[in-house]
Design a protein around this motif. Structure first.
Motif, mmCIF file in Angstrom:
data_model
loop_
_atom_site.group_PDB
_atom_site.id
_atom_site.type_symbol
_atom_site.label_atom_id
_atom_site.label_comp_id
_atom_site.label_asym_id
_atom_site.label_seq_id
_atom_site.Cartn_x
_atom_site.Cartn_y
_atom_site.Cartn_z
ATOM 1 N N HIS A 39 1.604 -6.837 8.051
ATOM 2 C CA HIS A 39 0.732 -6.971 6.883
ATOM 3 C C HIS A 39 0.763 -5.758 5.961
ATOM 4 O O HIS A 39 -0.053 -5.659 5.052
ATOM 5 N N ASP A 139 -8.126 -3.300 1.843
ATOM 6 C CA ASP A 139 -7.027 -4.098 2.395
ATOM 7 C C ASP A 139 -7.320 -4.373 3.863
ATOM 8 O O ASP A 139 -6.558 -3.991 4.749
ATOM 9 N N ASP A 165 -6.649 -5.864 -2.244
ATOM 10 C CA ASP A 165 -5.329 -6.455 -1.985
ATOM 11 C C ASP A 165 -5.464 -7.856 -1.405
ATOM 12 O O ASP A 165 -6.507 -8.223 -0.852
ATOM 13 N N ASN A 166 -4.388 -8.634 -1.541
ATOM 14 C CA ASN A 166 -4.275 -9.973 -0.935
ATOM 15 C C ASN A 166 -5.403 -10.913 -1.389
ATOM 16 O O ASN A 166 -6.041 -11.581 -0.573
ATOM 17 N N ARG A 169 -4.396 -15.469 -1.954
ATOM 18 C CA ARG A 169 -4.421 -16.384 -0.805
ATOM 19 C C ARG A 169 -3.534 -17.597 -1.044
ATOM 20 O O ARG A 169 -3.931 -18.739 -0.847
ATOM 21 N N ASP A 213 1.057 -13.725 -3.853
ATOM 22 C CA ASP A 213 -0.229 -13.097 -3.590
ATOM 23 C C ASP A 213 -0.731 -12.433 -4.862
ATOM 24 O O ASP A 213 -0.455 -12.910 -5.953
#
Length: 222
Positions: A39, A139, A165-166, A169, A213
């Motif tokens: 990740h 994150d 971050d991220n 989805r 993302d």
């Protein structure tokens, strides 16, 4: 467009702009050997964070989610010698791998890894008077993103940059009916950013070696 295309473009960017770095390569190898999830940010994303810190002139960073310390190294390298990264990591095994990677990078004097649930360690951090932080990188586990944002605001100052971050989805962030705890957490995170007059924020979708993302960016105004 396909994942193969995105990988090829990221590979090209990294080949042209980000020289091979044995310290970072070893950090990823140790992460894989330790069975940690993949990740970590991509190299060009790490360099992006690094440049943001340089442009800001940041001296202090708060990171939610250390993992193997790959992003932590990018962050710490951007700081002056007396700069400091406080990185919060829930998993003791991850923290052990990260400390080894950070020591090999020669950055232990800049990095302070706190192990445990972030919501348990943050009150102690507040009492220590280390804050405010110049830059905050969120994150970690997405269901707690709203709580992390609340703490980020407590530990910030006017001019602090907060990166989430991220947050895309795989597009599910746009689904108001999602029952996924990660999506619900990210959507609540956006609701809080939108409603808070102390923040000016935006978000970008991205594609690359980490897939489809994106990230959010907020500036603390007051």
């Amino acid at each position: 467009m396909s994942q193969d295309t995105w990988n090829s473009v990221d590979d090209y960017f990294c080949e042209r702009l980000i020289p091979e770095d044995p310290v970072l390569t070893a950090a990823l190898a140790d992460s894989d050997a330790g069975g940690l999830p993949p990740h970590h940010v991509a190299a060009n994303q790490g360099k992006f964070l690094h440049l943001l810190l340089k442009m800001q002139g940041a001296r202090t960073v708060l990171e939610f989610g250390t993992l193997a310390g790959y992003s932590t190294i990018w962050l710490a390298r951007a700081l002056p010698e007396d700069g400091r990264v406080v990185s919060l990591e829930f998993n003791p095994k991850n923290a052990e791998v990260a400390r080894h990677n950070i020591a090999r990078a020669g950055l232990s004097h800049k990095v302070d890894i706190r192990v445990g649930k972030a919501l348990d360690t943050l009150p102690a951090l507040e009492k220590e008077g280390i804050a405010p932080f110049d830059f905050i990188f969120i994150d970690a586990d997405k269901p707690n993103n709203p709580h992390y944002l609340e703490w980020a605001l407590k530990l910030s100052r006017p001019g602090t940059v907060i990166i989430g971050d991220n947050v895309v989805r795989n597009g599910a962030v746009a689904d108001a009916g999602s029952t996924d705890a990660n999506v619900i957490g990210v959507r609540s995170f956006f609701d809080l950013m939108a409603a808070n007059p102390r923040l000016s924020a935006t978000a970008l979708q991205t594609v690359g070696s980490k897939g489809y993302d994106g990230f959010s960016m907020a500036l603390v105004l007051e």
